[in-house]
Design a protein around this motif. Structure first.
Motif, PDB file in Angstrom:
ATOM      1  N   ILE A  52       4.444-105.193  -3.615  1.00  0.00           N
ATOM      2  CA  ILE A  52       4.223-103.790  -3.261  1.00  0.00           C
ATOM      3  C   ILE A  52       3.569-103.149  -4.659  1.00  0.00           C
ATOM      4  CG2 ILE A  52       5.299-101.257  -3.153  1.00  0.00           C
ATOM      5  CD1 ILE A  52       7.426-102.776  -1.254  1.00  0.00           C
ATOM      6  N   LEU A  53       4.335-103.509  -5.732  1.00  0.00           N
ATOM      7  CA  LEU A  53       3.705-103.192  -6.922  1.00  0.00           C
ATOM      8  C   LEU A  53       2.205-103.707  -7.310  1.00  0.00           C
ATOM      9  CD1 LEU A  53       4.322-101.665  -9.819  1.00  0.00           C
ATOM     10  CD2 LEU A  53       5.142-104.013 -10.362  1.00  0.00           C
ATOM     11  N   ALA A  54       2.133-105.170  -7.128  1.00  0.00           N
ATOM     12  CA  ALA A  54       0.588-105.486  -7.244  1.00  0.00           C
ATOM     13  C   ALA A  54      -0.369-104.836  -6.450  1.00  0.00           C
ATOM     14  CB  ALA A  54       0.593-107.209  -6.913  1.00  0.00           C
ATOM     15  N   ASP A  55      -0.068-104.785  -5.149  1.00  0.00           N
ATOM     16  CA  ASP A  55      -0.736-103.985  -4.043  1.00  0.00           C
ATOM     17  C   ASP A  55      -0.823-102.651  -4.444  1.00  0.00           C
ATOM     18  OD1 ASP A  55      -2.037-103.891  -1.492  1.00  0.00           O
ATOM     19  OD2 ASP A  55      -0.572-102.255  -0.910  1.00  0.00           O
ATOM     20  N   GLN A  56      -0.394-101.840  -4.992  1.00  0.00           N
ATOM     21  CA  GLN A  56      -0.686-100.545  -5.308  1.00  0.00           C
ATOM     22  C   GLN A  56      -1.448-100.394  -6.602  1.00  0.00           C
ATOM     23  OE1 GLN A  56       0.216 -97.507  -3.532  1.00  0.00           O
ATOM     24  NE2 GLN A  56       0.294 -99.069  -2.034  1.00  0.00           N
ATOM     25  N   ILE A  57      -0.992-101.301  -7.501  1.00  0.00           N
ATOM     26  CA  ILE A  57      -1.917-101.240  -8.892  1.00  0.00           C
ATOM     27  C   ILE A  57      -3.336-101.625  -8.506  1.00  0.00           C
ATOM     28  CG2 ILE A  57      -2.034-102.489 -10.941  1.00  0.00           C
ATOM     29  CD1 ILE A  57       0.807-102.519 -11.245  1.00  0.00           C
ATOM     30  N   THR A  58      -3.553-102.586  -7.609  1.00  0.00           N
ATOM     31  CA  THR A  58      -5.097-102.960  -7.528  1.00  0.00           C
ATOM     32  C   THR A  58      -5.575-101.843  -6.705  1.00  0.00           C
ATOM     33  OG1 THR A  58      -4.056-104.478  -5.532  1.00  0.00           O
ATOM     34  CG2 THR A  58      -4.585-105.362  -7.712  1.00  0.00           C
ATOM     35  N   LYS A  59      -5.147-101.416  -5.842  1.00  0.00           N
ATOM     36  CA  LYS A  59      -5.730-100.273  -5.014  1.00  0.00           C
ATOM     37  C   LYS A  59      -5.980 -98.860  -5.938  1.00  0.00           C
ATOM     38  CE  LYS A  59      -3.457-101.370  -0.650  1.00  0.00           C
ATOM     39  NZ  LYS A  59      -2.418-101.001   0.445  1.00  0.00           N
ATOM     40  N   GLN A  60      -5.301 -98.669  -6.867  1.00  0.00           N
ATOM     41  CA  GLN A  60      -5.412 -97.491  -7.657  1.00  0.00           C
ATOM     42  C   GLN A  60      -6.653 -98.104  -8.785  1.00  0.00           C
ATOM     43  OE1 GLN A  60      -4.529 -94.394  -8.062  1.00  0.00           O
ATOM     44  NE2 GLN A  60      -3.592 -95.067  -5.937  1.00  0.00           N
ATOM     45  N   LEU A  61      -6.875 -99.311  -9.028  1.00  0.00           N
ATOM     46  CA  LEU A  61      -7.560 -99.680  -9.973  1.00  0.00           C
ATOM     47  C   LEU A  61      -9.048 -99.398  -9.039  1.00  0.00           C
ATOM     48  CD1 LEU A  61      -6.219-102.662 -11.535  1.00  0.00           C
ATOM     49  CD2 LEU A  61      -7.065-100.718 -12.885  1.00  0.00           C
ATOM     50  N   VAL A  62      -9.065-100.185  -8.139  1.00  0.00           N
ATOM     51  CA  VAL A  62     -10.311 -99.880  -7.149  1.00  0.00           C
ATOM     52  C   VAL A  62     -10.651 -98.236  -7.094  1.00  0.00           C
ATOM     53  CG1 VAL A  62     -11.146-100.135  -4.804  1.00  0.00           C
ATOM     54  CG2 VAL A  62     -10.108-102.077  -5.988  1.00  0.00           C
ATOM     55  N   ILE A  63      -9.441 -97.570  -6.630  1.00  0.00           N
ATOM     56  CA  ILE A  63     -10.063 -96.247  -6.370  1.00  0.00           C
ATOM     57  C   ILE A  63     -10.403 -95.386  -7.408  1.00  0.00           C
ATOM     58  CG2 ILE A  63      -8.906 -93.854  -5.830  1.00  0.00           C
ATOM     59  CD1 ILE A  63      -6.849 -95.590  -3.941  1.00  0.00           C
ATOM     60  N   ARG A  64     -10.246 -95.872  -8.814  1.00  0.00           N
ATOM     61  CA  ARG A  64     -10.321 -95.015  -9.938  1.00  0.00           C
ATOM     62  C   ARG A  64     -11.868 -95.723 -10.373  1.00  0.00           C
ATOM     63  NH1 ARG A  64      -4.573 -94.209 -12.898  1.00  0.00           N
ATOM     64  NH2 ARG A  64      -3.578 -93.002 -11.492  1.00  0.00           N
ATOM     65  N   SER A  65     -12.317 -96.886 -10.328  1.00  0.00           N
ATOM     66  CA  SER A  65     -13.253 -97.411 -10.781  1.00  0.00           C
ATOM     67  C   SER A  65     -14.530 -97.737  -9.923  1.00  0.00           C
ATOM     68  CB  SER A  65     -12.815 -98.855 -11.455  1.00  0.00           C
ATOM     69  OG  SER A  65     -12.221 -99.703 -10.492  1.00  0.00           O
ATOM     70  N   ILE A  66     -14.230 -97.593  -8.632  1.00  0.00           N
ATOM     71  CA  ILE A  66     -15.389 -98.113  -7.551  1.00  0.00           C
ATOM     72  C   ILE A  66     -15.568 -96.859  -6.787  1.00  0.00           C
ATOM     73  CG2 ILE A  66     -16.195 -99.826  -5.887  1.00  0.00           C
ATOM     74  CD1 ILE A  66     -14.468-101.919  -7.243  1.00  0.00           C
ATOM     75  N   LEU A  98       7.294-108.241   4.404  1.00  0.00           N
ATOM     76  CA  LEU A  98       7.969-106.777   3.991  1.00  0.00           C
ATOM     77  C   LEU A  98       7.074-106.146   3.088  1.00  0.00           C
ATOM     78  CD1 LEU A  98      10.443-104.880   4.385  1.00  0.00           C
ATOM     79  CD2 LEU A  98      11.522-106.282   2.665  1.00  0.00           C
ATOM     80  N   GLY A  99       6.690-106.758   1.837  1.00  0.00           N
ATOM     81  CA  GLY A  99       5.902-105.951   0.780  1.00  0.00           C
ATOM     82  C   GLY A  99       4.517-105.717   1.169  1.00  0.00           C
ATOM     83  N   GLY A 100       3.809-106.368   1.960  1.00  0.00           N
ATOM     84  CA  GLY A 100       2.692-106.188   2.670  1.00  0.00           C
ATOM     85  C   GLY A 100       2.684-105.053   3.540  1.00  0.00           C
ATOM     86  N   ALA A 101       3.572-105.041   4.402  1.00  0.00           N
ATOM     87  CA  ALA A 101       3.651-103.760   5.312  1.00  0.00           C
ATOM     88  C   ALA A 101       4.000-102.514   4.801  1.00  0.00           C
ATOM     89  CB  ALA A 101       4.907-104.225   6.341  1.00  0.00           C
ATOM     90  N   LEU A 102       5.034-102.625   3.657  1.00  0.00           N
ATOM     91  CA  LEU A 102       5.402-101.263   2.930  1.00  0.00           C
ATOM     92  C   LEU A 102       4.305-100.974   2.046  1.00  0.00           C
ATOM     93  CD1 LEU A 102       9.116-101.832   2.231  1.00  0.00           C
ATOM     94  CD2 LEU A 102       8.093-100.684   4.084  1.00  0.00           C
ATOM     95  N   GLY A 103       3.390-101.757   1.325  1.00  0.00           N
ATOM     96  CA  GLY A 103       2.537-101.500   0.555  1.00  0.00           C
ATOM     97  C   GLY A 103       1.226-100.807   1.357  1.00  0.00           C
ATOM     98  N   ASN A 104       1.187-101.371   2.425  1.00  0.00           N
ATOM     99  CA  ASN A 104      -0.066-100.383   3.514  1.00  0.00           C
ATOM    100  C   ASN A 104       0.743 -99.179   4.092  1.00  0.00           C
ATOM    101  OD1 ASN A 104      -2.197-102.053   3.110  1.00  0.00           O
ATOM    102  ND2 ASN A 104      -1.738-103.331   4.865  1.00  0.00           N
ATOM    103  N   VAL A 105       1.997 -99.082   4.156  1.00  0.00           N
ATOM    104  CA  VAL A 105       2.548 -97.851   4.711  1.00  0.00           C
ATOM    105  C   VAL A 105       2.622 -96.844   3.704  1.00  0.00           C
ATOM    106  CG1 VAL A 105       5.003 -96.689   5.021  1.00  0.00           C
ATOM    107  CG2 VAL A 105       4.257 -98.725   6.251  1.00  0.00           C
ATOM    108  N   ILE A 106       2.625 -97.140   2.330  1.00  0.00           N
ATOM    109  CA  ILE A 106       2.471 -96.268   1.248  1.00  0.00           C
ATOM    110  C   ILE A 106       1.176 -95.460   1.250  1.00  0.00           C
ATOM    111  CG2 ILE A 106       2.273 -96.066  -1.253  1.00  0.00           C
ATOM    112  CD1 ILE A 106       4.476 -98.237  -1.306  1.00  0.00           C
TER     113      ILE A 106
END
Length: 171
Positions: A19-33, A101-109
């Motif tokens: 979940i942490l890795a997923d959310q961090i990488t998505k935020q990096l993408v949202i902020r930089s691309i 579980l981590g992947g499912a919850l990462g996408n749910v967030i």
């Protein structure tokens, strides 16, 4: 009244890491691309910024976000029930389920916060592109692969045991 005891609680750290890795990488993408922008990383790999309103490969994209939220929460509850009831020794199954579980919850967030999932990994060969995905999707895929591997190994062990015992022809 007996206290709730989660037998496989240590596997939740794997889920939390996903979940942490997923959310961090998505935020990096949202902020930089910028959305729809593509940055070449390797000849076969681009970073992109896409929104996926559906499931894998954008299937069922006409479904509302709450459908996928309920689906993800249902998967999470099912995995937690498994962790509560099953023994410690099933490491492949436990690690596979923890990744799912981590992947499912990462996408749910993402769906709760944004109404869509942010995808950013784009593998391609010339003009052919695999469906863009993210860390959560990769964790779900690897987790499912571990479950399949566990089933295959279990089948091979059962087959070898039948062969040793001599209980007739093997399937």
């Amino acid at each position: 009244m007996a206290a709730f005891k989660l037998k496989n609680v240590h596997w939740l750290w794997v889920s939390a890491g996903v979940i942490l890795a997923d959310q961090i990488t998505k935020q990096l993408v949202i902020r930089s691309i910028e959305r729809f922008e593509s940055i070449t990383v390797l000849p076969l790999l681009n970073w992109v910024h896409l929104h996926n309103r559906g499931a894998a490969f954008s299937m069922m994209s006409q479904m509302p976000p709450w459908f996928f939220v309920l689906l993800g929460v249902g998967v999470a509850v099912g995995i937690m029930v498994w962790m509560r009831r099953n023994p410690f020794g099933q490491r492949l199954v436990a690690s596979g389920l923890a990744l799912i579980l981590g992947g499912a919850l990462g996408n749910v967030i993402d769906r709760v916060r944004l109404g869509h999932v942010t995808d950013f990994v784009d593998f391609h060969i010339d003009d052919w592109h695999f469906a863009a995905f993210n860390v959560a999707d990769a964790a779900i895929t690897v987790g499912a692969g571990l479950l399949i591997l566990d089933m295959l190994l279990e089948w091979l062990r059962a087959r070898a045991a039948r062969k040793v015992v001599g209980d007739g022809p093997l399937p």
